[in-house]
Design a protein around this motif. Sequence first.
Motif, short mmCIF file in Angstrom:
data_model
loop_
_atom_site.label_atom_id
_atom_site.label_comp_id
_atom_site.label_asym_id
_atom_site.label_seq_id
_atom_site.Cartn_x
_atom_site.Cartn_y
_atom_site.Cartn_z
N GLY A 107 -29.43 17.48 13.85
CA GLY A 107 -28.74 18.36 14.32
C GLY A 107 -28.69 17.25 15.09
N ASN A 108 -28.45 15.89 15.61
CA ASN A 108 -27.62 15.30 16.00
C ASN A 108 -27.05 15.00 15.53
OD1 ASN A 108 -26.87 11.77 17.87
ND2 ASN A 108 -27.04 14.13 18.88
N LEU A 109 -26.36 14.76 14.30
CA LEU A 109 -25.10 13.56 13.42
C LEU A 109 -24.45 15.05 13.13
CD1 LEU A 109 -27.59 11.61 11.57
CD2 LEU A 109 -26.05 10.85 13.54
N ALA A 110 -25.25 16.47 12.53
CA ALA A 110 -24.46 17.64 11.83
C ALA A 110 -23.63 17.92 13.39
CB ALA A 110 -25.43 18.07 11.21
N ASP A 111 -23.78 17.68 14.30
CA ASP A 111 -23.38 18.60 15.44
C ASP A 111 -21.88 17.83 15.76
OD1 ASP A 111 -23.84 20.63 17.30
OD2 ASP A 111 -23.33 18.73 18.60
N ALA A 112 -22.37 16.52 15.45
CA ALA A 112 -20.80 15.73 15.10
C ALA A 112 -20.33 15.77 16.63
CB ALA A 112 -19.43 16.28 14.17
N SER A 113 -20.60 15.14 17.50
CA SER A 113 -20.20 15.50 18.72
C SER A 113 -20.07 13.49 19.13
CB SER A 113 -21.37 15.82 19.44
OG SER A 113 -20.84 15.08 21.52
N ALA B 201 -13.55 8.63 21.25
CA ALA B 201 -12.66 8.90 20.05
C ALA B 201 -12.74 10.29 19.54
CB ALA B 201 -12.45 7.73 18.48
N PRO B 202 -12.13 11.10 19.15
CA PRO B 202 -12.65 12.67 18.80
C PRO B 202 -13.71 11.96 17.76
CG PRO B 202 -9.83 12.16 17.93
CD PRO B 202 -11.02 10.87 18.33
N ILE B 203 -14.25 11.38 17.01
CA ILE B 203 -15.74 11.04 16.05
C ILE B 203 -16.15 9.14 17.04
CG2 ILE B 203 -15.23 11.66 13.92
CD1 ILE B 203 -14.09 9.14 12.73
N PRO B 204 -17.74 9.41 16.88
CA PRO B 204 -18.38 7.65 16.72
C PRO B 204 -17.64 6.94 16.23
CG PRO B 204 -20.00 9.61 16.19
CD PRO B 204 -18.51 10.34 15.69
N LEU B 205 -17.86 5.79 16.99
CA LEU B 205 -16.47 5.04 16.15
C LEU B 205 -17.11 3.94 15.55
CD1 LEU B 205 -13.51 5.26 15.57
CD2 LEU B 205 -12.44 4.23 17.55
N ARG B 206 -16.89 3.29 14.56
CA ARG B 206 -17.19 1.96 14.16
C ARG B 206 -15.74 1.29 14.45
NH1 ARG B 206 -21.09 -0.63 10.12
NH2 ARG B 206 -20.49 -3.34 10.41
N LEU B 207 -15.83 -0.37 15.37
CA LEU B 207 -15.29 -0.56 15.72
C LEU B 207 -14.57 -1.91 14.76
CD1 LEU B 207 -15.64 0.46 18.28
CD2 LEU B 207 -14.17 -1.25 19.62
N PHE B 208 -14.32 -1.73 13.34
CA PHE B 208 -14.25 -2.57 12.42
C PHE B 208 -12.95 -4.00 12.35
CE2 PHE B 208 -15.33 1.40 9.36
CZ PHE B 208 -17.08 0.36 9.52
N ASN B 209 -12.19 -3.37 13.61
CA ASN B 209 -11.23 -4.50 13.80
C ASN B 209 -11.66 -5.72 14.62
OD1 ASN B 209 -9.58 -3.24 11.66
ND2 ASN B 209 -7.91 -2.38 13.28
N ALA B 210 -12.70 -4.77 15.39
CA ALA B 210 -12.87 -6.37 16.77
C ALA B 210 -13.47 -6.98 15.78
CB ALA B 210 -13.31 -5.08 18.09
N GLU B 211 -14.77 -5.97 14.74
CA GLU B 211 -15.83 -7.17 14.67
C GLU B 211 -15.24 -7.95 13.58
OE1 GLU B 211 -17.99 -4.34 11.24
OE2 GLU B 211 -18.38 -3.18 13.45
N GLU B 212 -14.07 -8.14 12.77
CA GLU B 212 -13.51 -8.79 11.70
C GLU B 212 -12.52 -9.74 13.25
OE1 GLU B 212 -13.44 -9.35 8.90
OE2 GLU B 212 -14.77 -8.15 8.36
N PHE B 213 -12.18 -9.51 14.00
CA PHE B 213 -11.20 -10.35 14.78
C PHE B 213 -12.29 -11.60 15.56
CE2 PHE B 213 -10.48 -11.93 19.27
CZ PHE B 213 -9.56 -12.14 18.90
#
Lengths: 159, 286
Positions: free
Chosen positions: B112-118, B219-231
């Motif tokens: 429910g937590n994920l499907a609610d997509a807050s 952000a409008p969605i829970p966000l994975r920060l790929f750019n910061a990771e790559e950096f």
Amino acid sequence: MMEEYPIELTINGEKIVSTAKAEESLLRFLRRHGFYEVKGGCEKGDCGTCTVIMNGKAIKSCITLAGQANGKEILTVRGLEKEESGRKLQESFVQHGAIQCGFCTAGMLMTAKAYLDENHQPNKVEIRKAISGNLCRCTGYKKIVEAIYAVAEENQKSK
Amino acid sequence: MSQFRYISPKTKEEVLKILEEEKSEACIVAGGSNVLPYIRDKIIPPKLLLDISGIEELNYIKKNGSNWRIGATTTISDLISSKIIREECNILCQAAEQFADPLVRNKATIGGNLADASPAADTAPPLLALDAGLEVESKGKKREIFLKDFFLGPRKTALQDDEMITGINFKSDSLNKPGCFIKLGLRQAMAISVVTVAMVLEIEENRVKDIRVAMGSVAPIPLRLFNAEEFLKNKHLNDDLIEEAKNKVYEEVNPISDIRASAEYRCYISGILFKRALEKLTNQTS
Ligand SMILES: Cc1cc2nc3c(=O)[nH]c(=O)nc-3n(C[C@H](O)[C@H](O)[C@H](O)COP(=O)(O)OP(=O)(O)OC[C@H]3O[C@@H](n4cnc5c(N)ncnc54)[C@H](O)[C@@H]3O)c2cc1C
Ligand code: FES
Ligand code: FES
């Protein structure tokens, strides 16, 4: 798939056979059946005054569908006095002055009961966390925590 | 006027059959901690309330070798009381312990937590950092959606009308590394987050060998920060580098203002929390 559906549950040891409306919350269902001791406040899960114990776990009845209690055992604050652990909590709340306006009390007692049934040696910080879903605008929580702690201590000694 | 209807099937198969027939006329209810307030506030119009809380086969926590699977109706309390989650998947345990309050946790489910997509869904950042996938089913069909592709916007997901989440899966490889979850709310308990961060970090000879980081409410969605990771990958961690990485974070986040915080404050705090998580984990590894 019905707008009204049959439901059977045990409330404070008494069996209730009735019908519930599809979208009816357990809170509304209980009050419609005369269990006015279960209080309604925010009706969106924030305040905790509607707390009851369902099959041993404290839950907020306003964010529970009546149907989710089908076949289950519900304990409300009225049923507390039937159990020793419940009576002790009630007395301790009175002795410690843990009640002012009383709005939060019914829910607070249910949370405390379910918690002490599971955790027998809590410290005061743990008790604060345990009651974090029950808002009290009067007491500042201190006396409530002390009341619950006193019962936990007494339980410890009597073991 | 149409009215709400209610049904509580006992098996997953029954649920899928009803979803196939009713499609968007059905509204799944798991814990109900989101749905009941939505009904009260008339955000959900009258629908068929499809109660899945009693379906035993969807409530499990399983580990088979390095493969983890968690059933959709597993509650947040179930996560906290699970010994293997506490001992071997601590990042999720940390998020569960800071989730809502003990009473809500007894009902709120991970599905429910994920499907609610807050954007504030607290189980999302740790699961994003663990590269989790969702097991999604409709009548006669199964598919997997990576969590990073699942969220499309606030309360919008990649789920079709006839689909449900049946489980969540991830692998152990990211769990053998130190991980942490930090939540900044307006009070210590029962607070919807202002900003959260989940991070998994592996350091080898003072270099960042692996890093996975995700944030909530930025952000409008829970966000994975790929750019910061790559950096950060393969670089020596030092104060200057961390300051530069914070700038990458500021570029990636895109928060909103609401009653809990302004966009500016959230943006500022996202860099701070990112740094705190890095420092916490480097102290653990060194
Ligand atoms: C007082 C309070 C405090 C809260 N604090 C937090 C917090 O700290 N952190 C946080 O993240 N959330 C918090 N929440 C929000 C909520 O509790 C969580 O999002 C919870 O995990 C929702 O789970 P549920 O099982 O109750 O969902 P439900 O309300 O039953 O469902 C939520 C949505 O998901 C859909 N759904 C449910 N299960 C499935 C499935 N298996 N497949 C497809 N769709 C499905 C439903 O149709 C609905 O749209 C809080 C809520 C309240 C009332
Ligand atoms: S009335 Fe249920 S939490 Fe406020
Ligand atoms: S005694 Fe008044 S709200 Fe708690």
